[in-house]
Design a protein around this motif. Structure first.
Motif, PDB file in Angstrom:
ATOM      1  N   ASP A  98      45.968  22.789  45.700  1.00  0.00           N
ATOM      2  CA  ASP A  98      45.732  21.820  46.762  1.00  0.00           C
ATOM      3  C   ASP A  98      45.570  20.444  46.139  1.00  0.00           C
ATOM      4  OD1 ASP A  98      45.769  23.970  48.453  1.00  0.00           O
ATOM      5  OD2 ASP A  98      43.624  23.991  48.837  1.00  0.00           O
ATOM      6  N   VAL A  99      46.217  19.454  46.758  1.00  0.00           N
ATOM      7  CA  VAL A  99      46.215  18.086  46.254  1.00  0.00           C
ATOM      8  C   VAL A  99      45.507  17.191  47.263  1.00  0.00           C
ATOM      9  CG1 VAL A  99      47.699  16.140  45.668  1.00  0.00           C
ATOM     10  CG2 VAL A  99      48.362  18.450  44.996  1.00  0.00           C
ATOM     11  N   TYR A 100      44.702  16.275  46.766  1.00  0.00           N
ATOM     12  CA  TYR A 100      43.999  15.302  47.598  1.00  0.00           C
ATOM     13  C   TYR A 100      44.457  13.911  47.175  1.00  0.00           C
ATOM     14  CZ  TYR A 100      41.150  19.410  48.269  1.00  0.00           C
ATOM     15  OH  TYR A 100      40.742  20.698  48.541  1.00  0.00           O
ATOM     16  N   ILE A 101      45.016  13.151  48.107  1.00  0.00           N
ATOM     17  CA  ILE A 101      45.496  11.808  47.820  1.00  0.00           C
ATOM     18  C   ILE A 101      44.599  10.817  48.564  1.00  0.00           C
ATOM     19  CG2 ILE A 101      47.446  10.223  47.921  1.00  0.00           C
ATOM     20  CD1 ILE A 101      49.257  12.721  48.107  1.00  0.00           C
ATOM     21  N   HIS A 102      44.108   9.829  47.844  1.00  0.00           N
ATOM     22  CA  HIS A 102      43.211   8.827  48.411  1.00  0.00           C
ATOM     23  C   HIS A 102      43.939   7.488  48.468  1.00  0.00           C
ATOM     24  CE1 HIS A 102      40.129  11.809  47.566  1.00  0.00           C
ATOM     25  NE2 HIS A 102      40.618  11.876  46.335  1.00  0.00           N
ATOM     26  N   SER A 103      43.870   6.834  49.625  1.00  0.00           N
ATOM     27  CA  SER A 103      44.468   5.507  49.784  1.00  0.00           C
ATOM     28  C   SER A 103      43.579   4.688  50.703  1.00  0.00           C
ATOM     29  CB  SER A 103      45.879   5.620  50.364  1.00  0.00           C
ATOM     30  OG  SER A 103      45.814   6.017  51.728  1.00  0.00           O
ATOM     31  N   GLY A 104      43.991   3.459  50.962  1.00  0.00           N
ATOM     32  CA  GLY A 104      43.241   2.611  51.871  1.00  0.00           C
ATOM     33  C   GLY A 104      43.192   3.168  53.284  1.00  0.00           C
ATOM     34  N   ASN A 105      44.094   4.090  53.599  1.00  0.00           N
ATOM     35  CA  ASN A 105      44.137   4.705  54.928  1.00  0.00           C
ATOM     36  C   ASN A 105      43.302   5.972  55.021  1.00  0.00           C
ATOM     37  OD1 ASN A 105      45.937   2.713  55.657  1.00  0.00           O
ATOM     38  ND2 ASN A 105      47.721   3.931  55.135  1.00  0.00           N
ATOM     39  N   GLY A 106      42.623   6.353  53.953  1.00  0.00           N
ATOM     40  CA  GLY A 106      41.814   7.564  53.971  1.00  0.00           C
ATOM     41  C   GLY A 106      42.324   8.588  52.973  1.00  0.00           C
ATOM     42  N   GLN A 107      42.092   9.851  53.277  1.00  0.00           N
ATOM     43  CA  GLN A 107      42.476  10.945  52.387  1.00  0.00           C
ATOM     44  C   GLN A 107      43.519  11.824  53.053  1.00  0.00           C
ATOM     45  OE1 GLN A 107      39.494  13.201  50.042  1.00  0.00           O
ATOM     46  NE2 GLN A 107      40.232  14.965  51.163  1.00  0.00           N
ATOM     47  N   LYS A 108      44.482  12.275  52.273  1.00  0.00           N
ATOM     48  CA  LYS A 108      45.505  13.203  52.739  1.00  0.00           C
ATOM     49  C   LYS A 108      45.449  14.433  51.844  1.00  0.00           C
ATOM     50  CE  LYS A 108      50.333  13.458  53.951  1.00  0.00           C
ATOM     51  NZ  LYS A 108      50.006  13.944  55.269  1.00  0.00           N
ATOM     52  N   ARG A 109      45.578  15.601  52.447  1.00  0.00           N
ATOM     53  CA  ARG A 109      45.556  16.854  51.681  1.00  0.00           C
ATOM     54  C   ARG A 109      46.934  17.502  51.791  1.00  0.00           C
ATOM     55  NH1 ARG A 109      41.072  21.659  52.390  1.00  0.00           N
ATOM     56  NH2 ARG A 109      41.786  22.931  50.650  1.00  0.00           N
ATOM     57  N   ILE A 110      47.484  17.895  50.649  1.00  0.00           N
ATOM     58  CA  ILE A 110      48.787  18.547  50.611  1.00  0.00           C
ATOM     59  C   ILE A 110      48.612  19.909  49.959  1.00  0.00           C
ATOM     60  CG2 ILE A 110      51.155  18.402  49.714  1.00  0.00           C
ATOM     61  CD1 ILE A 110      50.876  15.370  49.793  1.00  0.00           C
ATOM     62  N   TYR A 111      49.170  20.914  50.580  1.00  0.00           N
ATOM     63  CA  TYR A 111      49.068  22.290  50.102  1.00  0.00           C
ATOM     64  C   TYR A 111      50.367  22.656  49.384  1.00  0.00           C
ATOM     65  CZ  TYR A 111      45.331  22.214  53.523  1.00  0.00           C
ATOM     66  OH  TYR A 111      44.203  21.872  54.228  1.00  0.00           O
ATOM     67  N   LEU A 112      50.248  23.082  48.131  1.00  0.00           N
ATOM     68  CA  LEU A 112      51.428  23.393  47.310  1.00  0.00           C
ATOM     69  C   LEU A 112      51.410  24.842  46.848  1.00  0.00           C
ATOM     70  CD1 LEU A 112      51.411  20.246  44.987  1.00  0.00           C
ATOM     71  CD2 LEU A 112      52.759  20.591  47.064  1.00  0.00           C
ATOM     72  N   THR A 113      52.603  25.391  46.682  1.00  0.00           N
ATOM     73  CA  THR A 113      52.787  26.670  46.010  1.00  0.00           C
ATOM     74  C   THR A 113      53.688  26.417  44.818  1.00  0.00           C
ATOM     75  OG1 THR A 113      52.564  27.923  48.065  1.00  0.00           O
ATOM     76  CG2 THR A 113      53.628  29.040  46.217  1.00  0.00           C
ATOM     77  N   VAL A 114      53.183  26.651  43.626  1.00  0.00           N
ATOM     78  CA  VAL A 114      53.946  26.438  42.403  1.00  0.00           C
ATOM     79  C   VAL A 114      54.715  27.712  42.094  1.00  0.00           C
ATOM     80  CG1 VAL A 114      53.791  25.810  39.958  1.00  0.00           C
ATOM     81  CG2 VAL A 114      52.172  24.835  41.609  1.00  0.00           C
ATOM     82  N   ARG A 115      56.020  27.589  41.989  1.00  0.00           N
ATOM     83  CA  ARG A 115      56.897  28.745  41.725  1.00  0.00           C
ATOM     84  C   ARG A 115      57.675  28.578  40.462  1.00  0.00           C
ATOM     85  NH1 ARG A 115      57.347  31.891  46.542  1.00  0.00           N
ATOM     86  NH2 ARG A 115      56.472  30.756  48.247  1.00  0.00           N
TER      87      ARG A 115
END
Length: 115
Positions: A98-115
């Motif tokens: 799981d990735v958490y990206i922080h910007s001036g607009n808040g936080q975004k969470r991206i769910y990844l599957t590494v293959r």
């Protein structure tokens, strides 16, 4: 009359269960597949009005997040300034991250599957 009230109560309860079931389904997160052997562009930020992008950084539970300034075709402009977010998985890792990206607009969470 008692049977009608009982039937109405039963239908109301059933409708509530069905609504709860569908609301749970809408919150299920889809996972995006990324390759285990190379860095992957997972998100981009841009601003069509001013071209100015606030600071962007991120973190992953297992992998590593880096950002870089670049240009992409956005907003009808071939050289729109963007900040690209790059995910790099750990060596020999396969699985969910799981990735958490922080910007001036808040936080975004991206769910990844590494293959």
């Amino acid at each position: 009359m008692k049977r009608v009230k009982l039937a109405a109560a039963g239908l109301t309860a059933l409708a509530g269960l069905l609504a709860a079931e569908s609301s749970v389904a809408q919150f299920e997160r889809s996972r995006r597949s990324v390759s285990a052997d190379r860095p992957t562009l997972i998100y981009s930020y841009w601003n069509c009005r001013t071209g100015i992008i606030q600071a962007v950084n991120g973190e992953a539970e297992k992998g590593r997040i880096t950002t870089r300034e670049a240009t992409q075709k956005r907003c009808g402009n071939r050289t729109q300034p963007v900040i690209e977010v790059i995910y790099t998985p750990p060596a020999n890792f396969r699985g969910e991250d799981d990735v958490y990206i922080h910007s001036g607009n808040g936080q975004k969470r991206i769910y990844l599957t590494v293959r």
